[in-house]
Design a protein around this motif. Structure first.
Motif, PDB file in Angstrom:
ATOM      1  N   UNK A   1       0.810  -1.216   0.000  1.00 16.58           N
ATOM      2  CA  UNK A   1       0.000   0.000   0.000  1.00 16.58           C
ATOM      3  C   UNK A   1       0.844   1.267   0.000  1.00 16.58           C
ATOM      4  N   UNK A   2       2.059   1.167   0.495  1.00 16.63           N
ATOM      5  CA  UNK A   2       2.939   2.342   0.522  1.00 16.63           C
ATOM      6  C   UNK A   2       3.495   2.674  -0.859  1.00 16.63           C
ATOM      7  N   UNK A   3       3.427   1.743  -1.788  1.00 18.32           N
ATOM      8  CA  UNK A   3       3.915   1.975  -3.144  1.00 18.32           C
ATOM      9  C   UNK A   3       2.809   2.658  -3.943  1.00 18.32           C
ATOM     10  N   UNK A   4       2.965   3.935  -4.199  1.00 14.71           N
ATOM     11  CA  UNK A   4       1.942   4.711  -4.902  1.00 14.71           C
ATOM     12  C   UNK A   4       2.252   4.865  -6.385  1.00 14.71           C
ATOM     13  N   UNK A   5       3.197   4.098  -6.877  1.00 16.55           N
ATOM     14  CA  UNK A   5       3.558   4.187  -8.289  1.00 16.55           C
ATOM     15  C   UNK A   5       2.495   3.532  -9.175  1.00 16.55           C
ATOM     16  N   UNK A   6       2.416   4.027 -10.398  1.00 13.46           N
ATOM     17  CA  UNK A   6       1.474   3.477 -11.359  1.00 13.46           C
ATOM     18  C   UNK A   6       1.978   2.137 -11.883  1.00 13.46           C
ATOM     19  N   UNK A   7       1.030   1.282 -12.285  1.00 15.13           N
ATOM     20  CA  UNK A   7       1.381  -0.006 -12.864  1.00 15.13           C
ATOM     21  C   UNK A   7       2.398   0.152 -13.984  1.00 15.13           C
ATOM     22  N   UNK A   8       3.357  -0.754 -14.031  1.00 16.43           N
ATOM     23  CA  UNK A   8       4.387  -0.712 -15.066  1.00 16.43           C
ATOM     24  C   UNK A   8       3.952  -1.460 -16.324  1.00 16.43           C
ATOM     25  N   UNK A   9       2.884  -2.222 -16.225  1.00 16.92           N
ATOM     26  CA  UNK A   9       2.415  -2.982 -17.374  1.00 16.92           C
ATOM     27  C   UNK A   9       1.725  -2.068 -18.378  1.00 16.92           C
ATOM     28  N   UNK A  10       2.018  -2.284 -19.635  1.00 11.62           N
ATOM     29  CA  UNK A  10       1.444  -1.484 -20.703  1.00 11.62           C
ATOM     30  C   UNK A  10       0.296  -2.241 -21.380  1.00 11.62           C
ATOM     31  N   UNK A  11      -0.594  -1.530 -22.080  1.00 11.71           N
ATOM     32  CA  UNK A  11      -1.584  -2.235 -22.900  1.00 11.71           C
ATOM     33  C   UNK A  11      -0.923  -2.791 -24.158  1.00 11.71           C
ATOM     34  N   UNK A  12      -1.673  -3.560 -24.907  1.00 12.76           N
ATOM     35  CA  UNK A  12      -1.223  -4.084 -26.209  1.00 12.76           C
ATOM     36  C   UNK A  12       0.013  -4.982 -26.090  1.00 12.76           C
ATOM     37  N   UNK A  13       0.143  -5.697 -24.972  1.00  8.48           N
ATOM     38  CA  UNK A  13       1.328  -6.525 -24.762  1.00  8.48           C
ATOM     39  C   UNK A  13       1.314  -7.790 -25.619  1.00  8.48           C
ATOM     40  N   UNK A  14       0.122  -8.277 -25.989  1.00 10.06           N
ATOM     41  CA  UNK A  14       0.026  -9.499 -26.799  1.00 10.06           C
ATOM     42  C   UNK A  14      -0.776  -9.233 -28.063  1.00 10.06           C
ATOM     43  N   UNK A  15      -0.505  -8.084 -28.678  1.00 14.32           N
ATOM     44  CA  UNK A  15      -1.214  -7.720 -29.907  1.00 14.32           C
ATOM     45  C   UNK A  15      -0.752  -8.556 -31.095  1.00 14.32           C
ATOM     46  N   UNK A  16       0.548  -8.750 -31.202  1.00 14.06           N
ATOM     47  CA  UNK A  16       1.098  -9.488 -32.338  1.00 14.06           C
ATOM     48  C   UNK A  16       1.014 -10.992 -32.086  1.00 14.06           C
ATOM     49  N   UNK A  17       0.728 -11.704 -33.149  1.00 16.24           N
ATOM     50  CA  UNK A  17       0.722 -13.160 -33.033  1.00 16.24           C
ATOM     51  C   UNK A  17       2.152 -13.667 -32.812  1.00 16.24           C
ATOM     52  N   UNK A  18       2.269 -14.791 -32.166  1.00 19.23           N
ATOM     53  CA  UNK A  18       3.570 -15.385 -31.884  1.00 19.23           C
ATOM     54  C   UNK A  18       3.636 -16.782 -32.500  1.00 19.23           C
ATOM     55  N   UNK A  19       4.800 -17.408 -32.393  1.00 18.97           N
ATOM     56  CA  UNK A  19       4.971 -18.762 -32.909  1.00 18.97           C
ATOM     57  C   UNK A  19       4.103 -19.761 -32.149  1.00 18.97           C
ATOM     58  N   UNK A  20       3.707 -19.369 -30.942  1.00 17.26           N
ATOM     59  CA  UNK A  20       2.876 -20.267 -30.129  1.00 17.26           C
ATOM     60  C   UNK A  20       1.402 -20.219 -30.516  1.00 17.26           C
ATOM     61  N   UNK A  21       0.993 -19.192 -31.265  1.00 15.04           N
ATOM     62  CA  UNK A  21      -0.414 -19.047 -31.629  1.00 15.04           C
ATOM     63  C   UNK A  21      -0.860 -20.207 -32.520  1.00 15.04           C
ATOM     64  N   UNK A  22      -1.968 -20.798 -32.165  1.00 19.50           N
ATOM     65  CA  UNK A  22      -2.539 -21.891 -32.937  1.00 19.50           C
ATOM     66  C   UNK A  22      -3.991 -21.528 -33.243  1.00 19.50           C
ATOM     67  N   UNK A  23      -4.271 -21.239 -34.511  1.00 26.76           N
ATOM     68  CA  UNK A  23      -5.608 -20.784 -34.891  1.00 26.76           C
ATOM     69  C   UNK A  23      -6.487 -21.961 -35.324  1.00 26.76           C
ATOM     70  N   UNK A  24      -7.716 -21.913 -34.825  1.00 24.18           N
ATOM     71  CA  UNK A  24      -8.714 -22.897 -35.210  1.00 24.18           C
ATOM     72  C   UNK A  24     -10.058 -22.185 -35.317  1.00 24.18           C
ATOM     73  N   UNK A  25     -10.685 -22.265 -36.491  1.00 27.19           N
ATOM     74  CA  UNK A  25     -11.952 -21.591 -36.767  1.00 27.19           C
ATOM     75  C   UNK A  25     -11.883 -20.099 -36.439  1.00 27.19           C
ATOM     76  N   UNK A  26     -10.738 -19.506 -36.740  1.00 30.68           N
ATOM     77  CA  UNK A  26     -10.597 -18.065 -36.601  1.00 30.68           C
ATOM     78  C   UNK A  26     -10.166 -17.570 -35.236  1.00 30.68           C
TER      79      UNK A  26
END
Length: 334
Positions: free
Chosen positions: A70-95
């Motif tokens: 609770x003493x840490x008043x800093x904003x989250x370091x995580x950004x949006x759009x972290x998994x926007x791009x497809x990766x080699x692990x992506x497996x598409x089925x029916x879209x």
């Protein structure tokens, strides 16, 4: 449906208003601007105020929420759009990608100054409303204004949100912290405390947007939020181009939540030159349509539709006689 997100002392039902709007350009959907709305009085933790430091000394709260500093008043370091791009692990089925999954997410729909010490005019608000989830346990600001940059709000009016920065996961307990004040003179010690405390949201079950009413020393704030099921993160970026004359603009996002489309106000202001608006992050149920609604002046309304995906981005454009709008929606899982 009563959510188990926050213990409630009492509730009441307000008037139901349903608006069916024709979209134009061969797009027609029913958008519920208000639906069987309930107002809840949630349980607020005792001794969880920030101004006097009580939340930082609350041993019971620290024990129950051991992962949060609770003493840490800093904003989250995580950004949006972290998994926007497809990766080699992506497996598409029916879209659909079968490797990156949609998740239940917490979505704020609106903030309202329900009661103010000044009923006949605006007050200047500053402070914050922020959410901590288990993704990094840091503050994800939904509203955040410094004292030297307050917002002017009248009783009964919406408080324009400044966040969240990235999507809020509901896979485990979520804590909402708030400390909002009313500017009341030259010195900060003269200001009025509006609301100051913390409350928990601990249920993953999806529910419709419900106003959680926070009663403070010098007024009341309604926070309308809900859990959106099987959601992906939509990052909305809007640029106003080719401005020929000054005009008022309201932008909102309409998303599907429990059998209805619900509206989330994103921006309201005057446009007098080409500019980009702030970036907005919204949780959208996978494979449903998100609508961006543009109201220009008093009578010009345009919609653009975006189908929620796990990855990728889509751009749309609106062209009017005196201005044009370019919008980009980027999809990501979390």
């Amino acid at each position: 449906m009563q959510p188990n997100t926050c213990a409630a002392f009492a509730c009441f039902t307000t008037k139901c208003i349903v608006d069916s709007t024709k979209m134009g350009e061969n797009e027609t959907k029913e958008v519920a601007t208000d639906t069987s709305e309930h107002v809840w009085f949630p349980f607020v933790f005792e001794n969880s105020t920030h101004r006097d430091g009580a939340i930082y000394e609350n041993t019971l709260l620290r024990k129950e929420w051991f992962g949060f500093d609770f003493a840490d008043r800093n904003e989250t370091r995580l950004e949006p759009m972290m998994l926007t791009k497809t990766t080699k692990s992506c497996l598409y089925y029916q879209g659909f990608c079968r490797f990156h999954f949609a998740k239940h997410m917490l979505q704020f729909f609106s903030l309202t100054l329900a009661k103010s010490p000044v009923s006949s005019g605006p007050v200047q608000l500053y402070g914050y409303i922020a959410v901590r989830d288990k993704r990094d346990c840091m503050l994800n600001y939904v509203f955040n204004h410094r004292r030297d940059d307050p917002v002017s709000v009248q009783q009964g009016s919406l408080i324009e949100m400044t966040g969240p920065k990235r999507a809020i996961k509901v896979g485990s307990a979520v804590l909402v912290e708030f400390d909002m004040r009313i500017k009341n003179g030259e010195q900060e010690e003269d200001d009025l405390q509006l609301i100051d405390s913390a409350m928990a949201c601990i249920n993953e079950i999806p529910w419709k947007p419900i106003k959680h009413r926070i009663v403070g020393k010098c007024g009341t704030v309604d926070m309308s939020f809900a859990s959106v099921e099987h959601a992906v993160e939509a990052t909305i970026e809007i640029v106003i181009l080719e401005v020929q004359r000054c005009f008022s603009l309201s932008v909102s996002s309409c998303i599907y939540a429990m059998q209805d489309y619900e509206e989330i106000p994103l921006f309201h202001g005057t446009i007098d030159q080409s500019r980009g608006l702030a970036r907005f992050v919204v949780a959208v149920m996978l494979d449903t349509d998100m609508l961006l609604k543009f109201k220009v002046g008093n009578d010009v309304i345009r919609y653009r539709t975006f189908k929620a995906k796990q990855h990728g981005c889509v751009s749309r454009r609106i062209k009017l006689e005196f201005a044009s709008f370019m919008m980009k929606v980027t999809w990501s899982t979390i």
